[in-house]
Design an enzyme around this catalytic site. Structure first.
Site, PDB file in Angstrom:
ATOM      1  N   ASP A 232       0.828  -1.201   0.000  1.00  0.00           N
ATOM      2  CA  ASP A 232       0.000   0.000   0.000  1.00  0.00           C
ATOM      3  C   ASP A 232       0.870   1.262   0.000  1.00  0.00           C
ATOM      4  OD1 ASP A 232      -2.694   1.244   0.412  1.00  0.00           O
ATOM      5  OD2 ASP A 232      -1.730   1.993   2.232  1.00  0.00           O
ATOM      6  N   GLU A 262       1.079  -0.380  -4.947  1.00  0.00           N
ATOM      7  CA  GLU A 262       0.181   0.706  -5.328  1.00  0.00           C
ATOM      8  C   GLU A 262       0.988   1.996  -5.382  1.00  0.00           C
ATOM      9  OE1 GLU A 262      -3.376   3.465  -3.503  1.00  0.00           O
ATOM     10  OE2 GLU A 262      -1.743   2.675  -2.297  1.00  0.00           O
TER      11      GLU A 262
END
Ligand code: CA
Length: 499
Positions: A232, A262
């Protein structure tokens, strides 16, 4: 893994009923049958309470096992239920990828006082006023877990920044001051330095922190048998640390661990810079492709479909491209809302599931259900949340079958017309009868004369999605005249019943 499919098994507004792990365990056999090879599960550790989607991380070691933040289970269930879901997925040959949130911590146990420098929100290198003592929730002692699995306690010096001063009640971004402290260098350049995203920003350049996070990575792989990480907020974490985290956890696990990161940016250069900095240690979501889908869906027939793959990882870094249509952040109401409109979603899924490049993701919200928030009206004076079955499941199932049976071999892209585009997969010897033609139209009904190869001369080809009934006969030179309905897609394959 040939023709792998990653399934993102959550959306933002799932009910907080603790049932996701149980549902996932029951669903494992069906997922495997559709061709799903890997499941990305949400952050599965304790956040601020039973409603926390998982990104408000409190304790990375509490997977729904300890009474902390008013709950034992997480939004999705208990640790035991998670372990059963992982076992069911592994029994069905499906990998499990953990959403891994290392950038920040929230919901601290107590406050501490320390020196900090207020900085501008839009330029984090721009100091505003003088440094001062502030107070913030930077103490994490985990009274509900104690020293189980780790005796590491977090304090202010393990963080780089916070966004709250308890002494003044003021919300602004503060850079924490101390020996060797400062924003990380290997982060995105938006806002001059985008190390700080939210909450207490974890200082991965602090050796105690780096060691603790890698120790956690080893623990989580050994304890649960995860097959990889979905990293993340990678643009907010020093890329030197991301690379080290992945290299060391892989080395300690002594097996392949998949990683996708991400990095939420449309800037192809920033994405390629990150891939280079981590030396290809992780794949990346193809965010530019998502934005091309978003723009195409907004503009309708005014969008030039020849541009659909422009500036994407699918083209420039295809071995690292993880292709997706929407996710929990881009969905309506999400923090990065940029939804692909419903009419275009089948076209977007057809492209990512049938083209040769990229590792495609299916989003829970597009396959199972999505929630909508209604505007207040005469009957309800507050917004209502409505859950609806996704209208796209049927077409995604057809496309998954097409991927399993026909999407093999070399590819010819047909990005040659402003509204009707497509591709050919030429099939391969290991998959008899494989090969397909995909056409997409964002305007009127269209046709395209396509060469599928002289070896197919005389064959009958049929349309798989049910939008067109008439078959196409391949001529002696290997050409067929294929068609597609307006604002729709068509998938053409050899009709074995008639050939
Ligand atoms: Ca950060």
């Amino acid at each position: 893994m040939e023709n792998g499919v990653l399934f993102q098994y959550f959306e933002w507004n799932l009910p907080s009923d603790g049932q996701l792990w149980n549902q996932l365990a029951r669903d494992a056999e069906h997922l495997a049958a559709t061709g799903v090879t890997s499941v990305w599960i949400p952050p599965a550790y304790k956040g601020g309470g039973p409603d926390d989607v998982g990104y408000g991380v409190y304790d990375l070691y509490d997977f729904g096992e300890f009474d902390q933040k008013g709950t034992v289970r997480t939004k999705y269930g208990t640790r035991q239920e998670l372990e059963k879901a992982i076992a069911a997925l592994h029994d069905n040959g499906i990998q499990v990828i953990l959403d891994t949130v290392l950038d920040h911590r929230m919901n601290g146990d107590g406050t501490e006082r320390f020196e900090a420098q207020p900085v501008a929100a839009d330029n984090r290198l721009d100091n505003i006023g003088a440094p001062r003592q502030i107070e913030s929730y930077t103490e994490f002692t985990f009274p509900g877990r104690g020293d189980t699995y780790s005796d590491f306690k977090w304090h202010w010096h393990h963080f780089s920044g916070v966004d709250y001063d308890n002494l003044t009640g003021q919300n602004e971004i503060f850079r924490i001051i101390g020996p060797g402290k400062g924003w990380s260098q290997g982060v995105d350049k938006e806002n001059a330095n985008y190390d700080y995203l939210m909450g207490n920003d974890v200082d991965v350049n602090n050796p105690e922190v780096a060691d603790e996070l890698i120790k956690w990575g080893d623990w989580v792989i050994n304890t649960f048998g995860f097959d990889g990480f979905r990293m993340d907020a990678a643009k907010h974490i020093d890329n030197v640390f991301t690379r080290r985290f992945l290299e060391e956890t892989r080395h300690h696990a002594d097996r392949d661990l998949y990683a996708v990161s991400e990095y939420w940016s449309e800037d192809q250069g920033a994405l390629e810079g990150f891939l280079s900095a981590v030396d290809g240690a992780t794949d990346l979501f193809d965010v530019p492709l998502h934005f091309n889908f978003h723009e195409a869906s907004e503009k309708g027939e005014d969008y030039d479909m020849r541009r659909l793959l422009d500036n994407t990882l699918t083209i420039c870094s295809q071995q690292h491209a993880v292709t997706f249509v929407d996710n929990h952040d881009s969905q309506p109401g999400g923090s990065l809302a940029s939804e692909v409109k419903d009419w275009f979603k089948p076209l977007a899924y057809a492209l990512i599931l049938l083209m040769k490049e990229g590792y495609p993701v299916i989003f829970y919200g597009d396959y199972y259900s999505v929630t909508h928030t209604t505007e207040p009206d005469e009957e309800n004076d507050s917004p209502q949340t409505v859950r609806e079955a996704s209208p796209h499941r049927k077409i995604i199932d057809i496309l998954l079958e097409a991927r399993r049976r026909f999407a093999y071999g070399e590819e010819t892209r047909l990005l040659d017309h402003a509204s009707t585009v497509g591709l050919v997969r030429h099939g391969d010897a290991e998959h008899p009868g494989s090969g397909l033609v995909l056409l997409l139209s964002n305007g009127d009904d269209g046709t395209k004369k396509v060469c599928v190869g002289p070896e197919h001369a005389g064959e009958n080809w049929k349309e798989l999605t049910g939008s067109i009934c008439e078959n196409v006969i391949i001529d002696s030179d290997g050409y067929g005249e294929f068609s597609v309905k307006g604002r729709n897609l068509s998938v053409w394959v050899k009709d074995c019943d008639k050939t």
